[in-house]
Write a protein that holds these residues in place. Sequence first.
Motif, short mmCIF file in Angstrom:
data_model
loop_
_atom_site.label_atom_id
_atom_site.label_comp_id
_atom_site.label_asym_id
_atom_site.label_seq_id
_atom_site.Cartn_x
_atom_site.Cartn_y
_atom_site.Cartn_z
N LEU A 1 -0.52 4.78 0.37
CA LEU A 1 -1.97 4.78 -0.12
C LEU A 1 -2.78 4.63 1.16
N TRP A 2 -3.73 5.57 1.61
CA TRP A 2 -4.51 5.40 2.89
C TRP A 2 -5.98 4.76 2.47
N GLY A 3 -6.19 3.47 3.01
CA GLY A 3 -7.54 2.96 2.56
C GLY A 3 -7.71 2.00 1.37
N GLY A 4 -6.37 1.63 1.06
CA GLY A 4 -6.50 0.73 -0.24
C GLY A 4 -7.35 -0.28 -0.28
N GLN A 5 -7.32 -1.08 1.03
CA GLN A 5 -8.26 -2.25 0.93
C GLN A 5 -9.58 -2.02 0.80
N ASP A 6 -10.04 -0.71 1.39
CA ASP A 6 -11.25 -0.20 1.48
C ASP A 6 -11.62 -0.18 -0.13
N ILE A 7 -10.70 0.69 -0.79
CA ILE A 7 -11.26 0.88 -2.22
C ILE A 7 -11.16 -0.48 -3.01
N GLN A 8 -10.46 -1.23 -2.59
CA GLN A 8 -10.48 -2.71 -3.39
C GLN A 8 -11.84 -3.39 -2.94
N ARG A 9 -12.18 -3.32 -1.56
CA ARG A 9 -13.65 -4.03 -1.50
C ARG A 9 -14.66 -3.33 -2.43
N LEU A 10 -14.65 -1.88 -2.53
CA LEU A 10 -15.73 -1.25 -3.12
C LEU A 10 -15.53 -1.69 -4.54
N ASN A 11 -14.54 -1.84 -4.99
CA ASN A 11 -14.30 -2.14 -6.62
C ASN A 11 -14.54 -3.68 -6.78
N SER B 1 5.19 1.25 6.55
CA SER B 1 4.07 0.62 6.21
C SER B 1 4.63 -0.31 5.04
N PHE B 2 5.87 0.05 4.33
CA PHE B 2 6.21 -1.26 3.64
C PHE B 2 6.66 -2.57 4.61
N TRP B 3 7.35 -2.23 5.81
CA TRP B 3 7.68 -3.32 6.61
C TRP B 3 6.50 -4.16 7.07
N ASN B 4 5.33 -3.43 7.24
CA ASN B 4 4.10 -4.36 7.75
C ASN B 4 3.60 -4.82 6.47
N SER B 5 3.79 -4.38 5.32
CA SER B 5 3.22 -4.97 3.87
C SER B 5 4.12 -6.31 3.77
N LEU B 6 5.52 -6.50 4.21
CA LEU B 6 6.17 -7.68 4.11
C LEU B 6 5.60 -8.66 4.95
N LEU B 7 5.49 -8.30 6.34
CA LEU B 7 4.89 -9.17 7.32
C LEU B 7 3.52 -9.90 6.94
N VAL B 8 2.82 -9.33 5.80
CA VAL B 8 1.87 -10.00 5.37
C VAL B 8 1.96 -11.16 4.34
N CYS B 9 3.15 -10.95 3.82
CA CYS B 9 3.45 -11.81 2.51
C CYS B 9 3.78 -13.36 2.72
N LYS B 10 2.76 -14.12 3.20
CA LYS B 10 2.70 -15.30 3.66
C LYS B 10 2.27 -16.32 2.78
N GLY B 11 1.87 -15.70 1.49
CA GLY B 11 1.27 -16.43 0.35
C GLY B 11 -0.10 -16.44 0.41
N HIS B 12 -0.82 -16.00 -0.54
CA HIS B 12 -2.43 -15.65 -0.85
C HIS B 12 -2.71 -16.21 -2.14
N GLY B 13 -2.02 -17.61 -2.64
CA GLY B 13 -2.35 -18.11 -3.87
C GLY B 13 -1.78 -17.20 -5.21
N GLY B 14 -2.37 -17.94 -6.36
CA GLY B 14 -1.88 -17.34 -7.57
C GLY B 14 -2.70 -16.18 -7.89
N ARG B 15 -2.59 -15.03 -7.28
CA ARG B 15 -3.22 -13.78 -7.61
C ARG B 15 -2.40 -12.71 -7.00
N VAL B 16 -3.16 -11.41 -7.51
CA VAL B 16 -2.53 -10.12 -7.11
C VAL B 16 -3.34 -9.73 -5.87
N SER C 1 0.88 -1.17 0.07
CA SER C 1 -0.04 0.06 0.01
C SER C 1 0.83 1.32 -0.13
N GLY C 2 2.04 1.27 0.77
CA GLY C 2 2.85 2.37 0.68
C GLY C 2 2.27 3.47 1.27
#
Length: 278
Positions: free
Chosen positions: A129-139, A260-275, A126-127
């Motif tokens: 970007l504030w509210g990125g996952q909310d935007i993604q859910r709305l999308n 923010s980047f560090w917290n993003s890295l901690l999420v990278c545990k594998g979420h399947g073949g997608r973006v 997300s870097g």
Amino acid sequence: MATSSSSQRIGVVGYGHLGQYLVERILKDGAALGLTLAFVWNRNSDKLQGFVPDELILGDLSSFADRRCDVIVEVCHPQIVKEFGSHFLSQSHFMVGSPSALSDPDLNQKLHQAAQQSGRTLYIPSGALWGGQDIQRLNDSGALKALFIRMSKHPSCFRLTGDVLSDWTEDEGRRILFRGSVAELCPLAPNNVNTMAAAAVAAGTLGFTGVQGEIVSDTALSDYHVVEVEVTGPSGFSVHTVRRNPAKLGAVTGSATYNSFWNSLLVCKGHGGRVYLC
């Protein structure tokens, strides 16, 4: 390729300010969090001497697979994403620190396909970007109608192609440099608009051509960057956020973005073949 369920091997591609921060955090805090540094690569390897243990310096990026990483993190330049992105995904999860590279529709499609075929995840941090996952859910719900992002910075903080800002003066105040689609904006400012690129990924139905962006040079912004996001949904729904990110003069990346980047890295545990926006 995963080495164990409790430990992840991380490769870091790039050793600028953000790369240095991530490497230092992994070396300092990684063990307690189940992270191990597998390698660090930098275009100029001399910059790594004395800061990165010799055994962790990767001289030839094309030999990255020998280090058996779980996650590879790119924090250097969109060209690396273009040259190595699909190769990285064939071996590991891949976190793209330069998502402006994905404004190239052919590369975007190629990396999506590489993730699907390998079963590995293409992570977009997300870097700023504030509210990125909310935007993604709305999308994803089909309710996102429009998205606009304005980034305002001191002129010394921009790294633009061409001579758009070559004539700036300290007393000029505010100047709109560009307004248009994020697809058009990314090639102009590839190192400055990764926040907008992340938003374009989150807003997948609009994409890079549908999401609108504006970059503003403002000599009054000597202490922080400003990111404004305007989201439009159905029936008059809208959200407007303003994020002030402390930053020194000349800094491309605001200080809050590092964590923010560090917290993003901690999420990278594998979420399947997608973006996956993280």
